[in-house]
Scaffold this motif. Sequence first.
Motif, PDB file in Angstrom:
ATOM      1  N   TRP A   1       0.835  -1.204   0.000  1.00  0.00           N
ATOM      2  CA  TRP A   1       0.000   0.000   0.000  1.00  0.00           C
ATOM      3  C   TRP A   1       0.870   1.255   0.000  1.00  0.00           C
TER       4      TRP A   1
ATOM      5  N   LEU B   1       2.049   2.717  -3.355  1.00  0.00           N
ATOM      6  CA  LEU B   1       1.082   3.318  -4.266  1.00  0.00           C
ATOM      7  C   LEU B   1       1.035   4.818  -4.027  1.00  0.00           C
ATOM      8  N   SER B   2       0.938   5.594  -5.098  1.00  0.00           N
ATOM      9  CA  SER B   2       0.815   7.046  -4.942  1.00  0.00           C
ATOM     10  C   SER B   2      -0.511   7.358  -4.240  1.00  0.00           C
ATOM     11  N   PRO B   3      -0.592   8.507  -3.574  1.00  0.00           N
ATOM     12  CA  PRO B   3      -1.852   8.868  -2.903  1.00  0.00           C
ATOM     13  C   PRO B   3      -3.054   8.854  -3.849  1.00  0.00           C
TER      14      PRO B   3
ATOM     15  N   TYR C   1      -3.474   7.042  -6.528  1.00  0.00           N
ATOM     16  CA  TYR C   1      -3.829   5.666  -6.874  1.00  0.00           C
ATOM     17  C   TYR C   1      -4.442   4.958  -5.671  1.00  0.00           C
ATOM     18  N   GLN C   2      -3.951   5.260  -4.472  1.00  0.00           N
ATOM     19  CA  GLN C   2      -4.573   4.696  -3.272  1.00  0.00           C
ATOM     20  C   GLN C   2      -6.058   5.056  -3.248  1.00  0.00           C
ATOM     21  N   SER C   3      -6.362   6.284  -3.571  1.00  0.00           N
ATOM     22  CA  SER C   3      -7.745   6.748  -3.597  1.00  0.00           C
ATOM     23  C   SER C   3      -8.562   6.006  -4.636  1.00  0.00           C
TER      24      SER C   3
ATOM     25  N   THR D   1      -8.251   3.052  -5.688  1.00  0.00           N
ATOM     26  CA  THR D   1      -8.477   1.634  -5.376  1.00  0.00           C
ATOM     27  C   THR D   1      -9.683   1.432  -4.468  1.00  0.00           C
TER      28      THR D   1
ATOM     29  N   GLY E   1      -9.620   2.781  -1.361  1.00  0.00           N
ATOM     30  CA  GLY E   1      -9.103   2.914  -0.001  1.00  0.00           C
ATOM     31  C   GLY E   1      -8.455   1.639   0.505  1.00  0.00           C
ATOM     32  N   TYR E   2      -7.786   1.778   1.637  1.00  0.00           N
ATOM     33  CA  TYR E   2      -6.996   0.669   2.176  1.00  0.00           C
ATOM     34  C   TYR E   2      -7.842  -0.568   2.470  1.00  0.00           C
TER      35      TYR E   2
ATOM     36  N   TYR F   1      -8.578  -2.459  -0.682  1.00  0.00           N
ATOM     37  CA  TYR F   1      -7.320  -3.029  -1.176  1.00  0.00           C
ATOM     38  C   TYR F   1      -6.950  -4.273  -0.351  1.00  0.00           C
TER      39      TYR F   1
END
Length: 86
Positions: free
Chosen positions: A10, A13-15, A17-19, A21, A23-24, A27
């Motif tokens: 996690w 991943l760029s912020p 791209y995290q968004s 997906t 969220g954590y 993922y």
Amino acid sequence: MLPGNVGGAWAMLSPGYQSSTGGYNSYAQFWGSIRSVSVGAVTPQGDNRAVVMLTYVSTSGQVSTENRWIQTDSSSGRLLIAASGL
């Protein structure tokens, strides 16, 4: 790193791209359903993009393969995955 170290992956991943997906938790839920993943062919497509063949084995034993493009970004000083798709 995956599926065993979801938190470590996690962080790669760029912020943005995290968004994208979901969220954590989303993922982590996906990777919790995967027993193993292996990388096959990697085909570069320019400086920051490649197509990779991924083979997943789910916790139920189902095997699936996909070709996914991955884009990276190093503007933060670290190499991060900035986007990906089918």
